[in-house]
Scaffold this active site. Structure first.
Site, PDB file in Angstrom:
ATOM      1  CE1 TYR A 179       3.319   3.450   4.217  1.00  0.00           C
ATOM      2  CE2 TYR A 179       3.023   3.828   6.567  1.00  0.00           C
ATOM      3  CZ  TYR A 179       2.529   3.856   5.273  1.00  0.00           C
ATOM      4  OH  TYR A 179       1.241   4.292   5.051  1.00  0.00           O
ATOM      5  CE  LYS A 183       2.717   6.704   2.976  1.00  0.00           C
ATOM      6  NZ  LYS A 183       1.973   7.057   1.757  1.00  0.00           N
TER       7      LYS A 183
HETATM    8  N1  LIG Z   1      -4.985   2.188   5.285  1.00  0.00           N
HETATM    9  C1  LIG Z   1      -4.411   2.960   6.185  1.00  0.00           C
HETATM   10  O1  LIG Z   1      -4.612   2.808   7.403  1.00  0.00           O
HETATM   11  C2  LIG Z   1      -3.518   4.088   5.729  1.00  0.00           C
HETATM   12  C3  LIG Z   1      -3.096   4.999   6.714  1.00  0.00           C
HETATM   13  C4  LIG Z   1      -2.266   6.044   6.320  1.00  0.00           C
HETATM   14  C5  LIG Z   1      -1.884   6.176   5.002  1.00  0.00           C
HETATM   15  N2  LIG Z   1      -2.306   5.271   4.068  1.00  0.00           N
HETATM   16  C6  LIG Z   1      -1.846   5.476   2.699  1.00  0.00           C
HETATM   17  O2  LIG Z   1      -2.942   5.433   1.809  1.00  0.00           O
HETATM   18  C7  LIG Z   1      -2.488   5.014   0.521  1.00  0.00           C
HETATM   19  C8  LIG Z   1      -3.406   3.938  -0.010  1.00  0.00           C
HETATM   20  O3  LIG Z   1      -3.424   2.861   0.889  1.00  0.00           O
HETATM   21  P1  LIG Z   1      -4.710   1.944   1.136  1.00  0.00           P
HETATM   22  O4  LIG Z   1      -4.759   1.682   2.590  1.00  0.00           O
HETATM   23  O5  LIG Z   1      -5.878   2.524   0.457  1.00  0.00           O
HETATM   24  O6  LIG Z   1      -4.244   0.603   0.398  1.00  0.00           O
HETATM   25  P2  LIG Z   1      -5.081  -0.577  -0.331  1.00  0.00           P
HETATM   26  O7  LIG Z   1      -6.533  -0.493  -0.042  1.00  0.00           O
HETATM   27  O8  LIG Z   1      -4.374  -1.853   0.038  1.00  0.00           O
HETATM   28  O9  LIG Z   1      -4.859  -0.261  -1.870  1.00  0.00           O
HETATM   29  C9  LIG Z   1      -3.576  -0.219  -2.371  1.00  0.00           C
HETATM   30  C10 LIG Z   1      -3.642   0.248  -3.812  1.00  0.00           C
HETATM   31  O10 LIG Z   1      -2.324   0.538  -4.238  1.00  0.00           O
HETATM   32  C11 LIG Z   1      -2.084  -0.096  -5.500  1.00  0.00           C
HETATM   33  N3  LIG Z   1      -0.630  -0.215  -5.574  1.00  0.00           N
HETATM   34  C12 LIG Z   1       0.186  -0.895  -4.740  1.00  0.00           C
HETATM   35  N4  LIG Z   1       1.468  -0.728  -5.093  1.00  0.00           N
HETATM   36  C13 LIG Z   1       1.473   0.090  -6.180  1.00  0.00           C
HETATM   37  C14 LIG Z   1       2.486   0.634  -6.999  1.00  0.00           C
HETATM   38  N5  LIG Z   1       3.776   0.370  -6.786  1.00  0.00           N
HETATM   39  N6  LIG Z   1       2.120   1.433  -8.039  1.00  0.00           N
HETATM   40  C15 LIG Z   1       0.819   1.718  -8.268  1.00  0.00           C
HETATM   41  N7  LIG Z   1      -0.183   1.228  -7.517  1.00  0.00           N
HETATM   42  C16 LIG Z   1       0.143   0.418  -6.486  1.00  0.00           C
HETATM   43  C17 LIG Z   1      -2.942  -1.344  -5.417  1.00  0.00           C
HETATM   44  O11 LIG Z   1      -3.324  -1.901  -6.670  1.00  0.00           O
HETATM   45  P3  LIG Z   1      -2.380  -2.973  -7.475  1.00  0.00           P
HETATM   46  O12 LIG Z   1      -2.170  -4.132  -6.562  1.00  0.00           O
HETATM   47  O13 LIG Z   1      -3.182  -3.286  -8.706  1.00  0.00           O
HETATM   48  O14 LIG Z   1      -1.121  -2.212  -7.783  1.00  0.00           O
HETATM   49  C18 LIG Z   1      -4.195  -0.770  -4.758  1.00  0.00           C
HETATM   50  O15 LIG Z   1      -5.004  -0.095  -5.711  1.00  0.00           O
HETATM   51  C19 LIG Z   1      -1.025   4.610   0.704  1.00  0.00           C
HETATM   52  O16 LIG Z   1      -0.199   5.683   0.313  1.00  0.00           O
HETATM   53  C20 LIG Z   1      -0.894   4.408   2.204  1.00  0.00           C
HETATM   54  O17 LIG Z   1       0.423   4.618   2.659  1.00  0.00           O
HETATM   55  C21 LIG Z   1      -3.114   4.225   4.410  1.00  0.00           C
END
Ligand SMILES: NC(=O)c1ccc[n+]([C@@H]2O[C@H](COP(=O)([O-])OP(=O)(O)OC[C@H]3O[C@@H](n4cnc5c(N)ncnc54)[C@H](OP(=O)(O)O)[C@@H]3O)[C@@H](O)[C@H]2O)c1
Length: 275
Positions: A179, A183
């Site tokens: 992962y 990134k």
């Molecule tokens: N949270 C953190 O601490 C953090 C830190 C750094 C970066 N990020 C990045 O932020 C982004 C969003 O993460 P989040 O933390 O907001 O996650 P989240 O709240 O768990 O939401 C994940 C979202 O992704 C969708 N999803 C999952 N797999 C998918 C796929 N293959 N195609 C399309 N949609 C998909 C899910 O909906 P469905 O289940 O309906 O598909 C949901 O809407 C990611 O790129 C993650 O790497 C997060």
């Protein structure tokens, strides 16, 4: 716009750098496509862009999540529609872009936000299938999505793109090897695409969140001891919230960010990072 600037820069840098930069409706008349827009950071991005005046087309894999997010945001008075799309599938990506065009007639902004993390453990224990899946969804799909939307942005005279990276892209997180490397690849993708897209009127940037309170990252913050350990390892002061990340995305796609291109902005509560 300063005198003599090439016309191809006008769409990217705006008519006059600060002309609409301070407006709360700075995205009026724009159409934004947000992947993984039904929860967490993506949902907050969809809301922030909608509040700024954009028509927002969001997607994720599950129909019920799309319906819930669209209903929620429409309830806030925003112009929002959506469709299911697993970003790792080419036919889904094409269907989503076409649906956005059919619904709102254009695409000016793309926020590529979907990612997976199927592996937790030592990096060398991840098998080839895991590496393929992580890179397909987190990196290749982002590049292919950019490829799909660019011609439509060009028809509008320009556009703005944000790829969602992570602090893990700058400093790999223990147990999240594939992962983290995916990134890091997004930092490179932003840097590689920016000089190709700028002459076409399109700014591309990245956002690298730190530890943000969402479902995706809950294993790192739900337990207090785990949270303190994760924040300490990052050097961050506190856990972030999805709207704090969304405001960074808004800045980058709006006229306020008109001179920012090819960068990945760390939004991580004081954590310091560089590749
Ligand atoms: N949270 C953190 O601490 C953090 C830190 C750094 C970066 N990020 C990045 O932020 C982004 C969003 O993460 P989040 O933390 O907001 O996650 P989240 O709240 O768990 O939401 C994940 C979202 O992704 C969708 N999803 C999952 N797999 C998918 C796929 N293959 N195609 C399309 N949609 C998909 C899910 O909906 P469905 O289940 O309906 O598909 C949901 O809407 C990611 O790129 C993650 O790497 C997060």
């Amino acid at each position: 716009m300063w005198r003599g600037a090439p016309s191809r820069f006008r769409a990217v840098f705006g008519g006059s750098p600060m002309s609409s930069g301070g407006s709360p409706r700075s995205l009026e008349g724009k159409v934004a496509l947000v992947t993984a827009g039904t929860d967490g950071i993506g949902l907050a991005v969809a809301e922030a862009l909608g509040v700024a005046g954009a028509q927002v087309f969001l997607s994720s894999r599950k129909q019920q999540n799309v319906e819930r997010a669209v209903t929620h945001l429409r309830g806030r008075g925003l112009q929002v529609s959506g469709v299911t799309c697993h970003v790792g599938r080419a036919e889904d990506r094409e269907r989503m872009v076409q649906a956005a065009l059919d619904t709102f007639g254009a695409i000016d902004i793309l926020v590529s936000n979907a990612a997976v993390n199927p592996h937790l453990g030592p990096t060398l224990e991840a098998d080839e299938g895991t590496w393929d899946k992580v890179f397909q969804v987190n990196v290749t799909a982002a590049a292919m999505l950019v490829r799909l939307v660019v011609p439509h942005m060009e028809k509008r005279g320009g556009g703005a793109i944000v790829l969602m990276s992570s602090i893990a892209g700058y400093r790999p997180m223990a147990g999240l090897g594939p992962y983290s490397v995916s990134k890091s690849a997004l930092l490179g993708l932003v840097a590689a695409l920016s000089p190709e897209l700028l002459p076409r009127g399109i700014r591309i940037n990245g956002v690298a969140p730190g530890l943000i309170r969402t479902r995706f990252s809950q294993a790192l913050w739900k337990d207090e001891a785990m949270r303190e350990q994760a924040l300490g390892a990052l050097g961050a002061q506190r856990l972030g919230t999805p709207p704090e990340v969304a405001q960074a995305v808004l800045f980058l796609v709006a006229p306020q960010g008109s001179l920012v291109a090819g960068q990945t902005l760390l939004v991580a509560g004081g954590a310091l990072a560089r590749l």
